[in-house]
Design a protein around this motif. Structure first.
Motif, mmCIF file in Angstrom:
data_model
loop_
_atom_site.group_PDB
_atom_site.id
_atom_site.type_symbol
_atom_site.label_atom_id
_atom_site.label_comp_id
_atom_site.label_asym_id
_atom_site.label_seq_id
_atom_site.Cartn_x
_atom_site.Cartn_y
_atom_site.Cartn_z
ATOM 1 N N ALA A 138 0.723 -1.272 0.078
ATOM 2 C CA ALA A 138 -0.334 -0.135 -0.480
ATOM 3 C C ALA A 138 0.931 1.458 0.019
ATOM 4 O O ALA A 138 0.166 2.720 -0.717
ATOM 5 C CB ALA A 138 -0.969 0.040 0.864
ATOM 6 N N LYS A 139 1.910 1.161 0.316
ATOM 7 C CA LYS A 139 2.949 2.031 0.425
ATOM 8 C C LYS A 139 3.294 2.316 -0.902
ATOM 9 O O LYS A 139 3.909 3.870 -1.017
ATOM 10 C CB LYS A 139 4.078 2.228 1.906
ATOM 11 C CG LYS A 139 3.904 2.027 2.958
ATOM 12 C CD LYS A 139 4.633 1.828 4.003
ATOM 13 C CE LYS A 139 3.898 1.905 5.389
ATOM 14 N NZ LYS A 139 5.028 1.151 7.237
ATOM 15 N N LEU A 140 3.990 1.147 -1.733
ATOM 16 C CA LEU A 140 5.365 1.944 -2.163
ATOM 17 C C LEU A 140 3.450 1.813 -3.758
ATOM 18 O O LEU A 140 4.553 2.828 -4.091
ATOM 19 C CB LEU A 140 5.547 0.437 -2.305
ATOM 20 C CG LEU A 140 6.048 -0.410 -3.669
ATOM 21 C CD1 LEU A 140 7.244 0.562 -4.049
ATOM 22 C CD2 LEU A 140 5.737 -1.819 -3.999
ATOM 23 N N ARG A 141 2.597 1.761 -3.652
ATOM 24 C CA ARG A 141 1.972 1.759 -4.508
ATOM 25 C C ARG A 141 0.748 3.366 -4.367
ATOM 26 O O ARG A 141 0.213 3.934 -4.601
ATOM 27 C CB ARG A 141 0.528 1.330 -4.886
ATOM 28 C CG ARG A 141 1.321 -0.457 -5.216
ATOM 29 C CD ARG A 141 0.361 -1.554 -5.915
ATOM 30 N NE ARG A 141 -0.518 -0.441 -7.357
ATOM 31 C CZ ARG A 141 -1.742 -0.899 -7.414
ATOM 32 N NH1 ARG A 141 -1.786 -2.365 -7.286
ATOM 33 N NH2 ARG A 141 -1.914 -0.651 -8.666
ATOM 34 N N HIS A 142 1.233 4.046 -2.936
ATOM 35 C CA HIS A 142 1.110 5.332 -2.000
ATOM 36 C C HIS A 142 -0.717 5.484 -2.229
ATOM 37 O O HIS A 142 -1.147 6.758 -2.730
ATOM 38 C CB HIS A 142 1.316 6.415 -3.840
ATOM 39 C CG HIS A 142 2.645 6.448 -4.267
ATOM 40 N ND1 HIS A 142 3.905 6.824 -3.112
ATOM 41 C CD2 HIS A 142 3.121 5.987 -5.239
ATOM 42 C CE1 HIS A 142 4.753 6.398 -4.113
ATOM 43 N NE2 HIS A 142 4.794 6.454 -5.465
ATOM 44 N N LEU A 143 -1.109 4.256 -1.450
ATOM 45 C CA LEU A 143 -2.397 4.334 -0.963
ATOM 46 C C LEU A 143 -2.743 5.792 -0.472
ATOM 47 O O LEU A 143 -1.735 5.778 1.116
ATOM 48 C CB LEU A 143 -3.006 3.517 -0.080
ATOM 49 C CG LEU A 143 -4.578 3.462 -0.295
ATOM 50 C CD1 LEU A 143 -5.196 3.638 -0.606
ATOM 51 C CD2 LEU A 143 -4.351 2.152 0.622
ATOM 52 N N PRO A 144 -3.160 6.892 0.059
ATOM 53 C CA PRO A 144 -2.745 7.503 1.110
ATOM 54 C C PRO A 144 -3.125 7.335 2.598
ATOM 55 O O PRO A 144 -2.252 8.015 3.059
ATOM 56 C CB PRO A 144 -4.962 8.567 0.303
ATOM 57 C CG PRO A 144 -4.767 8.367 -0.938
ATOM 58 C CD PRO A 144 -4.648 6.848 -1.310
ATOM 59 N N TYR A 145 -4.028 6.835 3.051
ATOM 60 C CA TYR A 145 -4.140 6.208 4.328
ATOM 61 C C TYR A 145 -3.531 4.574 4.205
ATOM 62 O O TYR A 145 -3.870 3.710 4.554
ATOM 63 C CB TYR A 145 -5.060 6.241 4.355
ATOM 64 C CG TYR A 145 -6.721 5.406 3.522
ATOM 65 C CD1 TYR A 145 -6.745 3.402 3.360
ATOM 66 C CD2 TYR A 145 -6.711 5.718 2.652
ATOM 67 C CE1 TYR A 145 -7.911 3.168 3.090
ATOM 68 C CE2 TYR A 145 -7.682 5.156 1.583
ATOM 69 C CZ TYR A 145 -7.422 4.334 2.259
ATOM 70 O OH TYR A 145 -9.317 3.096 0.981
ATOM 71 N N ALA A 146 -1.888 4.711 3.166
ATOM 72 C CA ALA A 146 -1.356 3.112 3.304
ATOM 73 C C ALA A 146 -1.397 2.874 4.710
ATOM 74 O O ALA A 146 -1.196 1.664 4.724
ATOM 75 C CB ALA A 146 0.269 3.173 2.655
ATOM 76 N N THR A 147 -0.686 3.556 5.769
ATOM 77 C CA THR A 147 -0.058 2.686 7.482
ATOM 78 C C THR A 147 -1.736 2.613 7.682
ATOM 79 O O THR A 147 -1.459 1.524 8.901
ATOM 80 C CB THR A 147 0.384 3.370 8.115
ATOM 81 O OG1 THR A 147 -0.413 4.680 8.165
ATOM 82 C CG2 THR A 147 2.047 4.333 7.694
ATOM 83 N N ALA A 148 -2.689 2.857 7.093
ATOM 84 C CA ALA A 148 -3.754 2.829 8.530
ATOM 85 C C ALA A 148 -4.739 1.511 7.173
ATOM 86 O O ALA A 148 -5.997 1.300 8.247
ATOM 87 C CB ALA A 148 -4.849 3.720 7.927
ATOM 88 N N PHE A 149 -4.459 1.176 5.934
ATOM 89 C CA PHE A 149 -5.115 0.198 5.412
ATOM 90 C C PHE A 149 -4.998 -0.933 6.063
ATOM 91 O O PHE A 149 -6.097 -2.326 5.806
ATOM 92 C CB PHE A 149 -4.376 0.140 3.795
ATOM 93 C CG PHE A 149 -4.819 -1.170 2.885
ATOM 94 C CD1 PHE A 149 -6.012 -0.766 2.568
ATOM 95 C CD2 PHE A 149 -4.333 -2.275 3.121
ATOM 96 C CE1 PHE A 149 -6.567 -1.365 1.924
ATOM 97 C CE2 PHE A 149 -4.314 -3.054 1.652
ATOM 98 C CZ PHE A 149 -6.199 -2.439 1.181
ATOM 99 N N MET A 150 -4.263 -1.315 6.837
ATOM 100 C CA MET A 150 -4.100 -2.811 7.614
ATOM 101 C C MET A 150 -4.178 -2.939 9.272
ATOM 102 O O MET A 150 -2.889 -2.047 9.083
ATOM 103 C CB MET A 150 -3.300 -4.069 6.765
ATOM 104 C CG MET A 150 -2.805 -5.005 7.176
ATOM 105 S SD MET A 150 -4.549 -6.230 6.894
ATOM 106 C CE MET A 150 -4.955 -7.665 7.149
ATOM 107 N N SER A 151 -4.852 -2.921 10.101
ATOM 108 C CA SER A 151 -4.145 -3.021 11.508
ATOM 109 C C SER A 151 -3.216 -4.209 11.365
ATOM 110 O O SER A 151 -2.824 -5.316 11.267
ATOM 111 C CB SER A 151 -5.685 -2.780 12.342
ATOM 112 O OG SER A 151 -6.553 -3.984 11.489
ATOM 113 N N SER A 152 -2.701 -4.244 12.820
ATOM 114 C CA SER A 152 -2.354 -4.795 13.747
ATOM 115 C C SER A 152 -0.961 -5.734 13.029
ATOM 116 O O SER A 152 -0.674 -6.419 13.445
ATOM 117 C CB SER A 152 -3.461 -6.428 13.554
ATOM 118 O OG SER A 152 -3.060 -6.970 14.881
ATOM 119 N N LYS A 153 -0.297 -4.602 12.672
ATOM 120 C CA LYS A 153 0.458 -4.903 12.000
ATOM 121 C C LYS A 153 1.559 -5.504 13.448
ATOM 122 O O LYS A 153 1.817 -5.110 14.412
ATOM 123 C CB LYS A 153 1.704 -3.427 11.234
ATOM 124 C CG LYS A 153 0.835 -2.721 10.077
ATOM 125 C CD LYS A 153 1.037 -1.947 9.752
ATOM 126 C CE LYS A 153 0.848 -0.311 10.637
ATOM 127 N NZ LYS A 153 -1.020 -0.747 10.960
#
Length: 1106
Positions: free
Chosen positions: A685-700
């Protein structure tokens, strides 16, 4: 070498060899190639020698000297002499023919030991007048060679299907004789030896530097790849056999391809038309060379896919070379292939471009689509690979819906019937989908309608009702689809935004979802269902263990996703996002079938059973885990295709007016989603520049709040259990109580529940039975808590339980035998306990057709209390039946809601601060989150049992009915507040309320950054915060009956203000000089009734002015 007789052995097929043949002279040597002579496949010890360049007459490839005249005869005589013991007469014919007709690369690519073995076998067959159709295996099983009497279209495909199933080849060399009489294909197993450091310095590197200097250097944009240091590092990851035999031109091309695919799972294909191949006598023949690089894919599947495609496209493979190069960045590998094809008549550039595009896609295409493509190519009009993929996706998507009524059609039958009997209509439907969403040449609305009517007319004329219904449903889905990633370059799967109405049935009582996304990939399919624009829910992986279980899960795939999403939506009543769920169904069971068969065969041959079983199980697990991970990557990346608001990406995506401009999807981990998966999804998600990449997947694992580490779901489950037991008159801190649990010690919810039960109640919590995927432990005296904690802390399954810790009446049942399976699967019904915690297991384990098994012989329930820690463990109608029998059931949407609340708290923090800032802040924040979870669980449990005490015995006043009512009222009120609040408040006041919705530590740390959140998210956050205040403080009746529908936002805002005023009054009274007893009574009365009375006296309930 030893000979294995193939099943298709044919006599008399060996053609008479065209002898004697003239041997042409060799031309003078020209530019250099990196080659060697001798030692294994391609040799490990050869040197760099001079050979003619590609454009020349056929030469004796087995000779590496300019003194061809003298050496030809000497070598011929030597080989004939070596074969004298077999038969001099046959050798006199076979040897000259073999040396003349096998291409030069055959002798250069294979060691003398290998090709000499081939020659001996051919000579023996010629003497016996047998056809040279055979399979040769090396004694150590590191090479398999197919020799066929002639090359033909599809031969390579046939050979690959006959390769041993147990392991995948790592390198290959496929050759055809000059006269097309013979095909020799060699497949190598095991890791190839990497180039030695001294060889790199003295031979390969020096040779390449010289070539680059003489040829003008590499392409400018790739010059950094061909510096001395860069090439040295790259060559250290290459097999020596590859470097020995790779021409400088091939080395440069494949080095650039390697760079493009490493670490990103792409396939890169380069097409070289009019390739001048020296090994053919017919100068008029045209050839095309394909150079391919593919990252981290099974070489066997790669070969199967490419060979099958070539056969279907009627392309003859003249030679094929495959080697593996390490990718240390990903601890993986890149397979590089060179494939020479004979040009079919009238093949144009456009068709070669389609082939290139197909080969770059084929890695991710499902086998069902490939079968449809292969079959259709035998017909007058065939599907393109893209159309076959669309057709396969539609069949997988609709399989369950078409079988939910009166139809009875298997997935295989649906697919084969569509492309086998109604191919023309299928092509029309797929073509409509392609044309609707073509980014630059799409249809107008009028053209779409006309085309739909035309195809619909054809479908209506289909006589067979089942297929007419199937085709009509496919056409409707295509007509109503909202967007797709069909034209996105290098996509991993086919993603489609589906109109939810197309999948709706009367069983879907939760209503129509906001959106449905479907992903179709190789051996896997995903449904993502969501009930609001901003939605959160887990992503789970389903891997059925048998064909029967797979069919069942496939039929109920959408139903499972819908049911879980609906439950999630009810559960998400406390957070800003609506409910969603993603269910990824992966076909892994046939991997296990193959492994079991191989174990049986090898044990039968005398191998040690235990060692072989362990080895096979490890191989199966590695293959299975790899398939699951590829499927997760396919699904997540295809989902990103559809939701990333990137102008560059949107060039390839045409959306209909019904599709939202931006989609907000938030995922969390569920069954079989590992930390590795979570990290990959977040990084992608970060690599593809999703605006809320760190919020895309929880429980990291590293930068999130890991559910398993902190036991967040189980904290809420145990609060509901505590409140329920107390309302049953069983204070768990004062007296022992018995429990049975599904879901094992290695799992998240069950394992953490054991931790919390031990923490809060000690020996009072007697777990008399627990079951997982390995077995079941039972002990009427209570299982040893210390032993259970040992398993939990070490994440061990129940098979590791120390049976010496069981009482004389205790028992461990293993799933390794039929009796154990029966006992494990019935534990939750058999054991009589005070409470039952389903914390794992298949959806709808307790169903309408088996709920009575939960009852004892006298008709009473085996446990009077069920706290549903797992989602949809109990089917709705079974809940109704058990409730009628007196079982208290705390529904899943309430019992395990704390997991998703924690995810929401994590994501809000990530939206407001950087990842680094969050890491510094996490420990403080986690304490706040855990306290918040316990508070919300306690509030809902309290209101639930308060309402239950007022009940009349109807379903609506049962615990599950009340849980549904709480979710319904909170979502209903928050929806109205969200729709009305901007008419009541300006943006600063909305942000002020949003700040009050944050946990104290986060408000202090990042409250000033609220404006960074998406506007819709802020509105929802405020609406849920105000709604929960109303419901938890005032109860359901007040919210349902006392608040006018058009005044929800005004009342909620006023209530929040009055609550703050009352809180200030309580603080004043606490400091006042009032008698102690009176002070507490006054403050309690103020808290209980102050806000409501203050609101009722305000102007918000006044009628609107005319």
């Amino acid at each position: 070498m030893y000979l294995v007789k193939p099943p298709h052995w044919r006599k008399g097929a060996f053609p008479r060899l065209p002898l004697p043949l003239p041997l042409p002279r060799r031309r003078a040597a020209t530019p250099m190639r990196m080659l060697c002579a001798g030692g294994g496949m391609g040799g490990e010890n050869g040197g760099v020698v001079k050979v003619p360049e590609l454009k020349r007459e056929k030469s004796m490839g087995w000779l590496n000297s300019e003194k061809a005249d003298l050496l030809e005869e000497a070598m011929k005589k030597s080989l004939v002499h070596d074969l004298v013991d077999h038969n001099r007469e046959s050798a006199n014919q076979v040897v000259p023919w073999f040396l003349e007709n096998m291409p030069e690369d055959y002798f250069n690519q294979l060691s003398k030991e290998v090709w000499y073995g081939h020659l001996r076998a051919l000579n023996a067959l010629f003497e016996m007048k047998e056809s040279p159709d055979l399979l040769l295996k090396s004694p150590c099983d590191n090479f398999v060679t197919f020799i066929k009497s002639h090359n033909y279209t599809g031969l390579v495909d046939e050979m690959i299907t006959e390769l041993p199933k147990r392991k995948s080849p790592t390198h290959a060399r496929l050759f055809t004789s000059v006269d097309c009489v013979l095909a020799i294909n060699v497949f190598g197993y095991g890791e190839q030896k990497l180039a030695r450091e001294e060889d790199i310095e003295e031979r390969y590197l020096a040779s390449m530097l010289t070539f680059l200097q003489n040829s003008g250097g590499p392409p400018e944009e790739h010059a950094h790849l061909f510096t001395e240091d860069a090439m040295r590092k790259y060559m250290s990851m290459c097999p020596s056999s590859y470097l020995n035999l790779c021409s400088p031109q091939r080395f440069i091309k494949q080095r650039i391809q390697y760079e493009r695919v490493q670490g990103n799972e792409l396939v890169d294909v380069k097409v070289s038309r009019n390739y001048l191949w020296h090994s053919r006598k017919d100068e008029d023949e045209k050839y095309t060379l394909l150079s391919i690089a593919t990252h981290n894919h099974s070489p066997r599947v790669t070969l199967e896919n490419f060979a099958s495609y070539m056969a279907s496209a009627n392309l003859d493979i003249e030679f094929l070379y495959m080697d593996r190069i390490l990718d240390t960045h990903e601890s993986g590998h890149v397979d590089v292939l060179s494939i020479l094809l004979k040009d079919p008549p009238n093949m144009h550039d456009k068709e070669w471009e389609e082939i290139r595009s197909d080969l770059e896609r084929i890695k991710w295409v499902d086998t069902a689509a490939l079968e449809a493509f292969n079959y259709s190519r035998t017909q007058a009009t065939g599907l393109t690979l893209q159309q076959a993929e669309i057709l396969s996706a539609l069949c997988h998507m609709l399989h369950g819906q078409l079988n939910s009524g009166t139809m009875d059609i298997t997935l295989d039958k649906m697919l084969t019937s569509v492309y086998g009997h109604y191919l023309a209509i299928a092509i029309d439907i797929c073509s409509l989908f392609e044309r609707r969403f073509h980014p630059t040449q799409g249809l107008t609305k009028q053209e779409e309608d006309l085309e739909y009517e035309r195809i619909s007319g054809r479908v209506s004329m289909v006589v067979e009702e089942t297929m007419r219904t199937t085709l009509d449903k496919m056409l409707t889905v295509v007509k109503d689809a909202r967007k797709t990633n069909l034209y996105v370059p290098q996509r991993k799967g086919l993603g489609i935004s589906v109109n939810p109405a197309n999948l709706s049935t009367p069983k879907h009582v939760a209503g129509l979802p906001y959106g449905v996304l479907f992903m179709h990939g190789r051996r896997s399919n995903l449904f993502h269902v969501r009930f609001r624009e901003h939605s959160r829910g887990g992503m789970r992986v389903a891997t059925p263990n048998s064909p029967q279980e797979y069919t069942l899960r496939s039929l109920n795939h959408y139903e499972e996703a819908y049911g879980l999403a609906a439950t999630q939506h009810a559960k998400n009543k406390d957070i800003a996002e609506g409910g969603s769920k993603a269910v990824l169904l992966v076909r892994t069971h046939d991997y296990d079938d193959i492994k079991a068969m191989q174990t049986h065969q090898r044990v039968k041959q005398g191998a040690n059973k235990n060692e072989e079983e362990q080895k096979i199980l490890e191989e199966a697990k590695t293959a299975r885990d790899g398939l699951i991970f590829r499927s997760v990557r396919m699904a997540a990346d295809s989902l990103l295709d559809l939701i990333i608001p990137d102008p560059e990406l949107e060039k390839y995506i045409k959306r209909t007016p019904e599709a939202p401009e931006q989609e907000f999807v938030y995922l969390g981990p569920d069954e079989q989603i590992t930390p590795t998966h979570i990290n990959w999804i977040t990084d992608q998600a970060k690599l593809r520049h999703l605006p809320y990449a760190t919020a895309f997947m929880s429980s990291k694992p590293l930068s999130g709040i890991n559910h398993k580490e902190y036991g967040v779901t189980s904290e809420g489950v145990c609060i509901f259990l505590d409140v329920a037991l107390r309302n049953m008159g069983k204070d768990p801190t004062e007296r022992p109580f018995t429990l049975k649990i599904t879901g094992g010690t290695s799992g998240d919810v069950a394992g953490n529940a054991i931790k919390i039960l031990n923490r809060d109640y000690g020996e009072n919590a007697k777990i008399v039975g627990i079951v997982d995927h390995k077995g079941c432990c039972e002990d009427p005296s209570g299982l040893d808590l210390t032993e259970l904690m040992r398993l939990v802390n070490n994440e061990l399954s129940l098979e590791h339980f120390d049976e010496s810790k069981l009482s004389s009446d205790g028992k461990f049942w293993s799933r390794d035998n039929p009796e154990g399976v029966v006992m494990c699967d019935s534990m939750h019904n058999r054991l009589q306990t005070d409470a039952f915690l389903p914390a794992g297991g298949l959806p709808n384990t307790i169903r309408t057709d088996n709920w009575e098994a939960f009852l004892t012989e006298d008709g009473s329930p085996s446990a009077p209390l069920i706290v549903e820690a797992a989602n949809i463990f109990i089917e709705q109608q079974a809940r109704v039946k058990l409730t009628e029998k007196g079982v208290l059931i705390v529904k899943d949407s309430s019992a395990n809601k704390c997991g998703v609340i924690c995810s929401a708290m994590e994501i809000i923090a990530h939206l407001l601060m950087s990842e680094g800032d969050f890491m510094d802040f996490r420990s403080t924040y986690v304490d706040d989150v855990l306290e918040h979870l316990r508070t919300l669980a306690s509030k809902e449990a309290t209101i639930m049992f308060d309402e239950y005490k007022k009940g009349d015995g109807s379903w609506e006043t049962s615990l599950p009915g009340i849980a549904e009512r709480i979710s319904r009222v909170m979502n209903y009120s928050s929806d109205h507040i969200a729709n009305q609040i901007q008419d009541c408040l300006d943006q600063p006041h909305i942000l002020q309320l949003a700040s009050s919705a944050l946990l104290p530590s986060l408000r202090e740390k990042a409250g000033d950054s609220l404006s960074l959140l998406p506007p819709g998210y802020i509105i929802n956050m405020v609406a849920k915060h105000l709604s929960s205040q109303l419901v938890y403080h005032e109860g359901l009746d007040y919210v349902e009956r006392s608040i006018p529908q058009d005044k929800f936002a005004m009342v909620a805002v006023q209530y929040a203000e009055e609550t703050k005023r009352v809180s200030d009054m309580v603080d004043v009274i606490a400091k006042a000089d009032i008698a102690s007893g009176s002070k507490e009574e006054i403050t309690e009365l103020l808290r209980l009734g102050g806000p409501r009375i203050a609101v009722s006296r305000s102007k918000v309930f006044a009628p609107k002015a005319e």
